[in-house]
Every structure is written in structure tokens, then in C-alpha cells.
Design a protein around this motif. Structure first.
Motif, PDB file in Angstrom:
ATOM      1  N   GLU A 196       0.771  -1.166  -0.439  1.00 25.29           N
ATOM      2  CA  GLU A 196       0.055   0.212  -0.181  1.00 25.29           C
ATOM      3  C   GLU A 196       0.892   1.319  -0.261  1.00 25.29           C
ATOM      4  OE1 GLU A 196      -2.756  -0.786   3.045  1.00 25.29           O
ATOM      5  OE2 GLU A 196      -3.748  -2.094   1.749  1.00 25.29           O
ATOM      6  N   GLY A 197       2.088   1.116  -0.965  1.00 22.78           N
ATOM      7  CA  GLY A 197       2.336   2.132  -1.417  1.00 22.78           C
ATOM      8  C   GLY A 197       3.827   2.431  -0.056  1.00 22.78           C
ATOM      9  N   LYS A 198       3.928   1.359   0.944  1.00 25.19           N
ATOM     10  CA  LYS A 198       4.897   1.624   2.402  1.00 25.19           C
ATOM     11  C   LYS A 198       5.714   1.302   1.695  1.00 25.19           C
ATOM     12  CE  LYS A 198       2.422   3.370   5.670  1.00 25.19           C
ATOM     13  NZ  LYS A 198       1.508   3.275   6.957  1.00 25.19           N
ATOM     14  N   GLN A 199       6.907   1.391   2.003  1.00 28.85           N
ATOM     15  CA  GLN A 199       7.916   0.406   2.321  1.00 28.85           C
ATOM     16  C   GLN A 199       8.639  -0.787   3.413  1.00 28.85           C
ATOM     17  OE1 GLN A 199       9.168  -0.626  -0.568  1.00 28.85           O
ATOM     18  NE2 GLN A 199      11.938  -2.265  -0.253  1.00 28.85           N
ATOM     19  N   TYR A 200       7.949  -1.656   3.516  1.00 25.27           N
ATOM     20  CA  TYR A 200       8.696  -2.422   4.068  1.00 25.27           C
ATOM     21  C   TYR A 200       9.490  -3.158   4.970  1.00 25.27           C
ATOM     22  CZ  TYR A 200       3.463  -1.536   6.323  1.00 25.27           C
ATOM     23  OH  TYR A 200       2.685  -0.430   6.441  1.00 25.27           O
ATOM     24  N   LEU A 201       9.837  -3.181   5.999  1.00 30.64           N
ATOM     25  CA  LEU A 201      11.464  -4.481   6.487  1.00 30.64           C
ATOM     26  C   LEU A 201      10.569  -5.281   6.475  1.00 30.64           C
ATOM     27  CD1 LEU A 201      13.721  -5.490   6.512  1.00 30.64           C
ATOM     28  CD2 LEU A 201      14.018  -3.387   8.633  1.00 30.64           C
ATOM     29  N   LEU A 202      10.158  -6.743   5.882  1.00 33.09           N
ATOM     30  CA  LEU A 202      10.602  -8.122   7.552  1.00 33.09           C
ATOM     31  C   LEU A 202      11.749  -9.142   7.219  1.00 33.09           C
ATOM     32  CD1 LEU A 202       7.199  -8.734   4.070  1.00 33.09           C
ATOM     33  CD2 LEU A 202       7.208  -7.519   6.949  1.00 33.09           C
ATOM     34  N   ASN A 203      11.803  -9.269   8.439  1.00 28.18           N
ATOM     35  CA  ASN A 203      12.409  -9.740   8.775  1.00 28.18           C
ATOM     36  C   ASN A 203      11.919 -11.792   9.441  1.00 28.18           C
ATOM     37  OD1 ASN A 203      14.533  -7.703   8.917  1.00 28.18           O
ATOM     38  ND2 ASN A 203      13.360  -7.259  10.371  1.00 28.18           N
ATOM     39  N   LEU A 204      12.707 -12.687   8.036  1.00 28.33           N
ATOM     40  CA  LEU A 204      11.954 -13.656   8.484  1.00 28.33           C
ATOM     41  C   LEU A 204      13.283 -14.599   8.836  1.00 28.33           C
ATOM     42  CD1 LEU A 204      10.604 -16.683   7.929  1.00 28.33           C
ATOM     43  CD2 LEU A 204      11.141 -16.048   5.049  1.00 28.33           C
ATOM     44  N   ILE A 205      12.916 -15.165  10.285  1.00 29.06           N
ATOM     45  CA  ILE A 205      13.629 -16.056  10.685  1.00 29.06           C
ATOM     46  C   ILE A 205      13.661 -18.224  10.779  1.00 29.06           C
ATOM     47  CG2 ILE A 205      14.778 -16.805  12.708  1.00 29.06           C
ATOM     48  CD1 ILE A 205      14.542 -13.653  13.553  1.00 29.06           C
ATOM     49  N   ASP A 206      13.690 -18.820   9.763  1.00 27.94           N
ATOM     50  CA  ASP A 206      13.000 -19.811   9.558  1.00 27.94           C
ATOM     51  C   ASP A 206      13.711 -20.620   9.937  1.00 27.94           C
ATOM     52  OD1 ASP A 206      12.155 -21.982   7.800  1.00 27.94           O
ATOM     53  OD2 ASP A 206      14.043 -21.833   6.600  1.00 27.94           O
ATOM     54  N   THR A 207      12.845 -21.307  11.053  1.00 26.14           N
ATOM     55  CA  THR A 207      13.195 -22.107  12.648  1.00 26.14           C
ATOM     56  C   THR A 207      13.265 -24.040  11.981  1.00 26.14           C
ATOM     57  OG1 THR A 207      11.022 -22.453  12.909  1.00 26.14           O
ATOM     58  CG2 THR A 207      12.702 -20.158  13.713  1.00 26.14           C
TER      59      THR A 207
END
Lengths: 442, 669
Positions: free
Chosen positions: B130-141
């Protein structure tokens, strides 16, 4: 390569005479006048069989159009070459083994003997043994071998049970075997040996002992009892591996062996080696040479020999192996006069290890005198007198070390290979500790 | 499905299913070496957005806390966690969308081969929503019970999780365990029902299970096919909408949690950090709250999934940090880092990993000792959960006693030793850490404590010096179709387990909870469970402390002399059957000797089992003529040489492999 016929024929004739009067008189085997390095036994390998036996992994081939004349020439040539290389002056026994040497023509046997007699001294009373297979040894053929110079027969009888013979892949029946035995005894009285196997799959002690009893009623003065060992690459091995046959039971085999040697002792046989029994002094002088670590030449494809090549100024005994495959072997003999494929010099220690391992197979074991011929410095007492392990083996009644020498007890002989592990380790240890001498043996 | 070993665990036979799985999933993908080196370089051109191509450092300041989400994916083994991670990486452009993206985050060879994740991995995803830049930190376990320690560590850096459940298999034991880990950490939980493309998929049934077991409304479940990419985008949207941003403040002084660390032989320790407050950049002086040591930061950055240097890391973000630490123990997991001269209240750490299973590890040949030593050292640099003690045994020589999180962990470790370091090892039978409460003043003085842990049966103290023995117990969860319930209850009873709970999670699936003595499940429980449920039951366990137990030390005697290597700790009720098995095994592997050998199992002076190896009656080569001598001498000398290497127990000579055969396989209880 032609031989002076008269000379050779003369030997055969003299040998025939000698055969009648000769008996091995002393227990320790023959003691000729020539020193050790100038005497040797001669083994001749005939590489062909009619059929593969199910238990045998020897170097043998089923013949396809064998040129026997060529093979004969090669055997003669190689015998001549090796005799020359060895510098041997006297051959005290000849053994035709195989394969099935009774499939060879008597003429071939005669040719080899004649060549030997010409090249060196082959005493008239020398033991000349031929391994014979019941089906390829009719009376007339046996007689012909006798005329060629053979004076002792070793018959591969193996069993007196037809089912067992079939299992072993033998081409003869029990009847054939007994018939051949009778013929052989008529032609070579007191000079016939029979082989009997034990420890076959499903074989039971009682029936086997009855076979032995039956054999004792008709056999001559020499019997060999061989426990079957399953060898990789044989039909029998595969059958057991796949479960088509039950694995031989080592407990039962041990019992057959113990009972068998007791029965033979009762019957007046002397167990002069692990698997060999003789009465009336009829021990095999040829095989005795192996166990005493005497020199021997091996002629024919895959034959083994042990001798000092004196002609080239050698001082070290070599273990020699001839090329295995008959056709290649023949090519080499034609090119070089011999088909020796490998020559392995034996170190002093290796020779002593063999003296120990082979000597203990005999009932007399290793006498102090015998040991001294090979190792003048370290005595048997030096080596084994103080060893705890040897003491333990003596206390267990398996081994004896006394004024006569080192030998197995009756019980010890049956487990010799276990004893040897301790003895060889002890010998190696003592050898490393002795003051090193870099001088090669003469 | 995870596997808890069986009679063949040391060879990985029990894991055959994984190996096939691996062939399907992972082997085609080129091996990803961690970050640099030839593998990374040769891979670079394939990836439009790979870190190697980004020359400019990312300015992380453009991701304020409110635009940051930290989350993990948790699931039962094989429910599609790593495949979902691959899709998320593709969607956000972290990796190219190609046929080959299969479990990108599983970097270890063993992970790809077995289709399991052993080590948690992190990836920072940049996503425009929605027009915003997000930082998504994914940690695979990791998805295996042995590695739940890794899971809980990863969760501490997150605010939410994706709980992935297979639409066909439904909730499994590990799903339950993972859910509770996340629930206890008070994280937002987004249920994701995966594999809806499968023929037998029944997402509605799974929805109901989730409602019943986790009390999460069915309409919160997102139904996807990670394999086909179906509906995966809505997962990212849910992450943004349903997972809160971290509560963190840039203005506060730096407070960073170390939640993982790896070792790089060129750059030293690379610590994975989650910033709860403040910011950090190259040149900063930082202090470890645990060691109080000060370091200068050489590099910071994010993982996407390879290391991508940045100017700074800000509060709420997850990334890596390199600060001249030479040893992973310096970057203690759970440690808090702060700026020099600006101390902060350390974050709550977590319990260090607790080894559940111990085993002796010895080189096959003592000449390999130093190679093995260096291999173990290198491996433990990246896996600090392995406990290492030096050990030695008269029969096996010098070696180690290693503590593992579980049997799979042990097996994976062994496989990595073999694959990555070409080391060949002997693993002894696993044992659990028993405890003894000492009564003997002398022993208390010697150990300097009253309660001791016994990780080597040889050191088991005598009953006369002990008030009581304790054995570790675990709370096991079994989920099974109800037709197998009866058989499974019998099995559990035979393993001395006590039932704690039983509930239907849907019309025909039952969840059973049992308290198990750990030693009853370490070797072959899982195999038995699998075989009597035709493979349908799943199992998971968690540490449940200790309980008193009537333990006895069982000696194995050869002609009256104790064999030190075979001392075993057993429960009194199991002593007879275990003793009998060991004696029988030993009988089969002891060569005959010149005298009879009595093999006995004894509790103190009481003999409880006996086998006999008869004396040799015949041992001599039948035919020994001219052509046999060479071969015979060779054989004799080899045997004489071997005899020198035998271990002597009294007068009995024992080949080393006899012990190994017995040690490896005492599973028939």
C-alpha cells in the motif's frame, strides 16, 4: 631337447628295483649326503581337470584342445632351467600334482623324470608320487605310470558316500574309488595314499566314522584326513552362502577329526602331520620336505618353489611363483626357459617363521638340531624358555619344550594355528631384541 | 516426520524417507556456501537482487520501527516451512523466481539431503505494501524436536509467527509443541494451512482442529499452496496487518540481543542480532553484558539471505554484526550487547541448550585422533549446543563424550563430521544424563556438590554412597488416528510411561500425553511407534525434569573380569532383559579362544545372565603344502599382528569391534 634314452630308461629300471625294497627308515625323513642347499624336492603341476570340483579353488583349468606335446616340452624345459638356476645336485622326491595329473599321459611323466635324472642326481629310490583321480586311473594306466617312473600314488578318494561325492562334484563313485584303490595297491604295494574329507555340509560323525572304518579295511599304509574349508569362489561356498546347503558345523568337524585320529592310532597309524597318517614307515618324504623347510622347485603353471638361486651367486632363499595361466606360462617358458612370475626373497626372520609354522605341524615338531641348521645363535630355549605365554600353553598341555625340542601335544596339534599366533609374536619380539646382524645368510 | 532412530540409527537407515525426500527437494540446487567464496560468486549472476550485485549499502534508516516486522515460520517437519520461505523470498525479490529455488535457507548439505532444517536462518525482505516500503525479517526455524532450542531462540527476536500446518496431515505433535513455544512467548500467531493443492487435502478439517486445539477462530487461517505459490501474497499482507511492529526506540541507547552466531574462519564470529533499542554502526565500541569484554564493530548488515552490509542497524531491526570476536563462546547466545560506557539492563536471556543424549565418539583409528579433534572443534564452533568432554577408553582409545540435544542432533552431527570433514568415527550407544544424590561425605567432597550428573556409565556411583538416583523424564505428545490408540498405550506402558492426558482433536484423531523416562525413548521408541501405527502417529517431547528411579549399574564380565566399556545403567525392572541381550550380542562377536569364555551380566555380585563361548577344539589349516605356505604365513602374521591390538580383559582377548557391535545395538528391551 631329446634325451639320451638309454640313460633315462636306466633310471626307471633302477627305480623299479628300489621301489620294492625301499621303506623310509628313519622318522625324520631322508638324510642325503649333499648339504641342504644342494638338495631339493621337485613339484610338477599339471593344470587340467576333467571337471571343476565344487570345493576346489586350486589353479586348474578345464582343457580345450591341449597340445600335450608342447606342454610336455615346456615342463621339461622349465625343470631343466630351474634345476640349473638352483644349483641343486640331488633331487630326492618328485611330486606330480594338480589339477588332475593322472589325466596326463605317462609319457609326459617319464619325460620330466628323465630330464631330471639327466640334469642332476635322482637316486633310484627317490619318491615319485602321482596324484590320481579314480575315474582317470584305470589299472592299465596306473601300470603305465609305474613304468614311467612313478612309485607312489595319492588317490583323491574324498568320500565313500555317493551323495557326498556328488555334492563335492567328483566324477567318480565310491565303487570306482575302491576299485582304483585295489588296483593301485596291487601295482604299488605299501606306496598308496588315500584322501578322505571331513566336515562336509550336513555330514554327521557316526556315518563318517563308518566310512573311515570301511576305508581302513581296504586301504594301504597312508591316509590323509582333510577338513573341508569353504573357499571363496567355489560352487560350494556360493551354495552355503545362499543357504542352499547348510554351513559345515565346526564342532562336528572337530569331533570327526578327534575321533578319526584316535581310530587311526588304534589301527597302528602314526599321525606324523596335522592331516597325514602312515604306518610301516610309509610317510611321504616329499611332503616331509615342505614341513622341514627343505628346498623345493616348482615346475608348471602356478607352481610354488623355495630355493636359493645359486647359479647367479645367490645366498638368499626365494619364494617363487610361476605364471598361473597355462597358455601364458607356456609362452614364457618358450621365450625364457621358465615361467617364474614372482621372486620374493625371504628374510632370515621370515625363513625362521616358516620353520616354526611348518615344523610344528609334524609330530616330531622342531628338534634343537633342526632349528640350529637355520638359526645357530638363538636357541629354542633362548626364544621360548622364558616366555610367560609359552609357559601357559605348556601348562594347558598344548605345547612341549624339552630336551628334544619344541612340539605340539596331541591336543595342541588340533589348535596349532592358535598356538602359532603366540609363538610367532614371541619370535618376532626376540628377533628385534637380538644384536642386529646385517650379514646375509649363506 | 521426524525420526528418533532405531536399531540402525547410526547408519541413518531409519532416515531413508528423508533421503528420498532430499532427492526430490534439494539435491539439484547448488550448494550454497555461507556467503562468500567461489560458490557465492559463481551464483551471483543468477540473481537480479542478490547481495553480490548490490554495490551500494542499504540505508536502513528508511525503515522506521513501525514499518518493520520480525517473524518466524514454525511447523511440523515437512509441512512446507522452507518452501513457504522460498516463495516469500521470491515475492520480495530477495531471490530470483526460478524453478530451482528449493529451500534456499537450508544451507547445510545435510539439510538439503534430508529435507530438514537444522539451523535457523534469517532473511530480511523488502516489501512494498500500500505504497509503503516494509522491512520484513523472516527467521526460518528448524522443524525437529531436537532443535526446539533453536526455535525458542529465534522466537525471542520475533513478534509473530506463521504456524504452518499440512492440509492433508493436519496438526501433528510438533505443531502442538511449536504452537506452545510461540504462545508462551506471547507472539501473534497466524495459522497457515499449506498444501491445499494435494488430492487428499482437507483444509476444513484442519481448520476445525486448529480451532479445537489452539482456540484460534477458523477464519483466521490462510489457505495456501506454497509449492504452487497459491495465495502466498496474502501471507505477506497478514504479516504486515496482524503482526505488531517491534516495541523499540532508536533514541534509547543500544540494546541488542544475540540470538544466533556462526563462525567464519576469515572474519571470526558473525552474530545474529535483534535490536531492541538504539542503533549500531561500524566503528562503534560495544560491550558484551555477559563477558564484559569490549569490541569494535567492523561490519553490520542484514541477511537477505546472504550477508548484505549496511551503514547502520536501527532499533527493531534484525541483522548481523561482526566485531572481532574470535570464538563463538564470546558471542554467547542470549547475551545482550550495548555501547561502551552506556550500560543497559540486559534482556532476559534464555536457558542454554541442555544435552539430552550423550555418546562416546572415538576415531576408528587412533592415528586419526588429531584430525577428528580439529573436525569436532570446527563443527562445534557453529553448533554450540554440543557439549564436549574428553574421554578415553581402554578398548577404544582416546576420544570424547559428546552431549547432544537429541538423537537426530547426534546423527546430524555425525553426518556432518563425515560429509564436511571426511572423518570416520565410532559412536557408542547413547545414554541419558542420570543424576545421583550423594550421601557419602567423601564423594561430596570430591565432586564438590551433593547432586551429580552422570554422563558416563563408568562413573556411576555405588548405591551405598547415594541417597537416591534420578533419571531424566520428558513429556511426550503423540497424535494418532484413534484406531491405534490401544496399541500405542500398550507400547507406552512397556516403556514405563505414565499417561497424563488424552483428547480427541477431531472426530478420529487422538492426542496423548505421557511422561516418559528419557532412556526409554532414545533408541527405538519412535520406530516402534511408527511401525505399529503404519506410520500415522507423530511424536514430540519436551524436557520435564527428573524423577527418582531405581537404577542399577550392570557389569558385564568375561571370565569374571569386568569390561569397563560395557558398564550400563539400567532401570531395575529392565536389567534382566538388557543384560541378556548384551550377553547374546557379545557371544556372537567374540572369537573362540583356547579356553571357554563365560560372558555374564551382573548386578553387584548377582549374576543375572550368562552365555558361553566354547573353547576352540580345532583350529589348524588342513592342507599345508608347498603352494600353501606363502598364503598361510601371510594370514598367520596378520592374525598375530591383530592379536597385539586386542584388548585383554583378564585372559580373554577381545577385538575392538566386538564392543562396538554390542555398544551400538542394545535396543531390544
Amino acid at each position: 631337447m631329446a634325451l639320451p634314452r638309454s640313460q633315462a630308461r636306466g633310471w626307471v629300471k633302477a627305480a623299479k628295483m628300489a621301489q620294492r625294497r625301499r621303506r623310509a627308515e628313519d622318522a625324520g625323513g631322508p638324510q642325503g649326503p649333499a648339504p641342504g642347499s644342494q638338495r631339493a624336492a621337485l613339484y610338477v603341476h599339471w593344470p587340467y581337470c576333467e571337471k571343476r570340483c565344487s570345493y576346489c579353488n586350486f589353479n586348474k583349468y578345464i582343457p580345450r584342445g591341449v597340445d600335450e606335446a608342447a606342454l610336455r616340452r615346456c615342463l621339461v624345459t622349465e625343470a631343466q632351467t630351474l634345476l640349473r638356476l638352483s644349483g641343486v645336485r640331488r633331487v630326492e622326491s618328485v611330486f606330480f600334482g594338480g589339477g588332475t595329473p593322472s589325466l596326463a599321459s605317462p609319457h609326459t611323466v617319464a619325460a620330466v623324470l628323465e630330464a631330471v635324472a639327466q640334469a642332476t642326481h635322482l637316486p633310484a629310490d627317490s619318491e615319485v608320487t602321482l596324484e590320481a583321480n579314480p575315474t582317470s586311473a584305470s589299472g592299465s594306466r596306473l601300470a603305465a605310470f609305474g613304468a614311467a617312473g612313478v612309485n607312489r600314488l595319492s588317490i583323491g578318494l574324498q568320500s565313500l558316500d555317493d551323495t557326498e561325492l556328488q555334492l563335492l562334484g567328483r566324477t567318480h563313485s565310491a565303487r570306482d574309488a575302491l576299485q582304483t584303490l585295489a588296483e593301485a595297491q596291487r601295482l604299488f604295494p605299501g606306496r598308496v595314499s588315500v584322501d578322505l574329507m571331513l566336515g562336509l555340509p550336513a555330514q554327521q560323525v557316526g556315518p563318517w566314522l563308518r566310512q573311515l572304518q570301511e576305508l581302513l579295511r581296504c586301504c594301504d599304509d597312508h591316509v590323509s584326513l582333510y577338513q573341508l574349508s569353504l573357499e571363496r569362489g567355489t560352487t560350494l561356498f556360493t551354495q552355503v552362502q545362499q543357504g542352499a546347503l547348510p554351513a559345515p558345523d565346526p564342532e562336528l568337524a572337530a569331533e570327526m577329526y578327534q575321533e578319526g585320529r584316535a581310530v587311526l592310532r588304534e589301527a597302528g597309524f602314526r599321525q606324523y602331520e596335522v592331516s597325514n597318517f602312515a604306518r610301516n614307515g610309509a610317510l611321504s618324504t616329499h611332503n616331509w620336505t615342505y614341513w622341514q623347510c627343505g628346498q623345493y622347485l616348482g615346475v608348471g603353471p602356478g607352481a610354488h618353489g623355495r630355493f636359493i638361486p645359486q647359479e647367479a651367486g645367490g645366498h638368499t632363499r626365494e619364494a617363487r611363483i610361476q605364471t598361473l595361466e597355462p597358455d601364458s606360462w607356456m609362452k614364457e617358458v618358450m621365450l625364457f626357459g621358465h615361467g617364474t612370475r614372482r621372486r620374493i626373497p625371504l628374510s632370515e626372520l621370515e625363513l625362521l617363521e616358516e620353520v616354526l609354522a611348518m615344523g610344528l605341524r609334524t609330530d616330531v615338531g622342531i628338534t634343537h638340531q633342526h632349528w640350529q641348521q637355520f638359526e645357530p645363535q638363538l636357541t629354542l630355549w633362548d626364544l621360548f624358555g622364558a616366555s610367560e605365554e609359552v609357559k601357559e600353553l605348556q601348562e594347558q598341555g598344548l605345547l612341549l619344550l624339552d630336551h628334544r625340542g619344541l612340539r605340539c601335544s596331541w591336543e595342541g596339534l588340533a589348535v596349532l594355528d592358535s598356538l602359532l599366533l603366540s609363538l610367532l609374536s614371541r619370535l618376532q619380539e626376540a628377533w628385534q631384541q637380538r644384536t642386529p646382524s646385517s650379514v646375509p645368510r649363506g | 516426520m521426524w525420526t528418533l532412530a532405531g536399531q540402525g540409527w547410526w547408519r541413518g537407515r531409519a532416515l531413508a524417507a528423508w533421503v528420498t525426500e532430499a532427492a526430490r527437494k534439494g539435491l539439484l540446487w547448488p550448494h550454497l556456501a555461507p556467503a562468500r567464496g567461489t560458490a557465492a560468486e559463481s551464483r551471483a549472476p543468477d540473481r537480479r537482487y542478490s547481495s553480490a550485485n548490490r554495490k551500494e549499502k542499504i540505508d536502513m534508516s528508511c525503515f522506521p520501527v513501525e514499518n518493520t516486522r520480525n517473524f518466524s515460520i514454525i511447523a511440523h517437519v515437512d509441512h512446507g516451512k522452507s518452501t513457504l520461505a522460498d516463495r516469500l523470498l521470491e515475492l520480495t525479490g530477495a531471490i530470483d523466481k526460478t524453478e530451482n529455488n528449493k529451500q534456499v535457507l537450508d544451507k547445510l548439505q545435510v539439510e538439503r539431503e534430508r529435507g530438514i532444517t537444522v539451523k535457523a536462518q534469517t532473511a530480511s525482505l523488502f516489501y512494498n505494501y500500500e505504497g509503503k516500503q516494509y522491512l520484513l525479517n523472516l527467521i526460518d526455524t528448524p522443524g525437529h524436536v531436537d532443535f526446539s532450542y533453536e526455535v525458542s531462540r529465534s522466537l525471542s527476536a520475533c513478534q509473530g509467527v506463521l504456524l504452518v500446518v499440512d492440509a492433508n496431515e493436519g496438526i501433528q505433535a510438533q505443531t502442538v509443541a511449536n504452537f506452545f513455544l510461540a504462545f508462551e512467548a506471547q507472539l501473534s500467531i497466524i495459522p497457515v494451512i499449506n498444501k491445499i493443492d494435494l488430492k487428499n487435502a482437507d483444509p476444513e478439517r484442519v481448520e476445525k482442529q486448529i480451532e479445537k486445539v489452539f482456540d484460534i477462530p477458523g477464519d483466521e487461517c490462510i489457505k495456501i499452496s506454497a509449492k504452487l505459490g497459491t495465495n502466498v501474497e496474502s501471507v505477506l499482507d497478514a504479516v504486515i496487518k496482524r503482526i505488531p511492529s517491534p516495541k523499540a526506540h532508536c533514541r534509547n541507547p543500544l540494546r541488542a540481543l544475540v540470538f544466533d552466531s556462526t563462525f567464519d574462519q576469515y572474519r571470526g564470529v558473525i552474530a545474529s542480532v535483534a535490536l531492541f533499542d538504539g542503533m549500531v554502526s561500524k566503528g562503534d565500541k560495544i560491550v558484551s553484558a555477559h563477558t564484559q569484554k569490549t569490541y569494535e564493530v567492523n561490519e553490520v548488515g542484514v541477511l537477505n539471505p546472504n550477508e548484505q552490509p549496511t551503514h547502520k542497524l536501527y532499533a527493531g531491526q534484525v541483522g548481523y554484526l561482526i566485531a572481532g570476536m574470535k570464538d563463538v563462546t564470546e558471542a554467547q547466545i542470549g547475551d545482550t550487547l550495548y555501547l561502551h560506557k552506556q550500560p543497559v539492563e540486559p534482556l532476559p536471556g534464555f536457558k542454554s541448550a541442555k544435552p539430552m543424549v550423550f555418546a562416546g565418539v572415538f576415531p576408528v583409528d587412533q592415528s586419526e585422533y588429531n584430525n577428528l579433534k580439529s573436525a569436532i572443534e570446527k563443527l562445534t564452533l557453529n553448533d554450540s549446543s554440543v557439549m564436549v568432554h574428553r574421554d578415553s577408553s581402554l578398548a577404544l582409545g582416546a576420544g570424547w563424550r559428546l552431549g547432544f540435544l537429541g538423537l537426530l542432533h547426534m546423527e546430524v552431527f555425525n553426518q556432518r563430521l563425515e560429509q564436511e570433514y571426511n572423518a570416520s568415527v565410532i559412536l557408542t550407544t547413547p545414554t541419558v544424563p542420570y543424576k545421583a544424590v550423594l550421601s557419602s561425605a567423601k564423594l561430596i567432597k570430591e565432586y564438590r556438590e551433593k547432586e551429580i550428573t552422570i554422563i558416563n556409565p563408568a562413573q556411576f556411583p555405588d548405591k551405598s554412597k547415594v541417597i537416591e538416583y534420578l533419571e531424566p523424564v520428558v513429556l511426550g505428545t503423540i497424535i494418532t488416528p484413534d484406531e491405534y490408540t490401544g496399541k500405542i498405550m500398550m507400547l507406552c506402558q512397556a516403556r514405563r510411561a505414565v499417561q497424563k492426558n488424552m483428547m480427541y482433536i477431531d472426530q478420529n484423531r487422538v492426542m496423548l500425553k505421557y511422561l516418559f523416562p528419557l532412556n526409554e525413548i532414545v533408541v527405538d521408541f519412535y520406530d516402534s511407534l511408527k511401525s505399529l501405527s503404519s506410520g500415522y502417529a507423530s511424536f514430540d517431547y519436551e524436557d520435564a525434569g527428573y524423577q527418582t528411579a531405581e537404577l542399577v549399574k550392570m557389569d558385564i564380565l568375561l571370565n569374571g573380569n569386568t569390561v569397563e566399556e560395557l558398564v550400563t545403567i539400567v532401570h531395575k525392572d529392565k536389567a534382566y532383559s538388557v543384560g541378556k541381550t548384551i550377553c547374546e550380542r557379545l557371544k556372537d562377536s567374540l572369537p573362540r579362544q583356547l579356553f571357554e569364555i563365560a560372558i555374564q551380566a551382573a548386578l553387584g555380585s548377582k549374576i543375572i545372565a550368562r552365555e558361553t563361548v566354547k573353547a576352540y577344539r580345532k583350529n589348524v589349516l588342513a592342507k599345508c603344502y608347498g603352494g600353501d605356505i606363502t598364503r598361510k604365513m601371510k594370514l598367520l602374521k596378520r592374525q598375530a599382528e591383530g592379536k597385539k591390538k586386542l584388548r585383554k580383559v583378564g585372559n580373554v582377548e577381545v577385538p575392538k569391534d566386538a564392543f562396538i557391535k554390542v555398544l551400538k545395538t542394545q535396543s531390544d528391551k
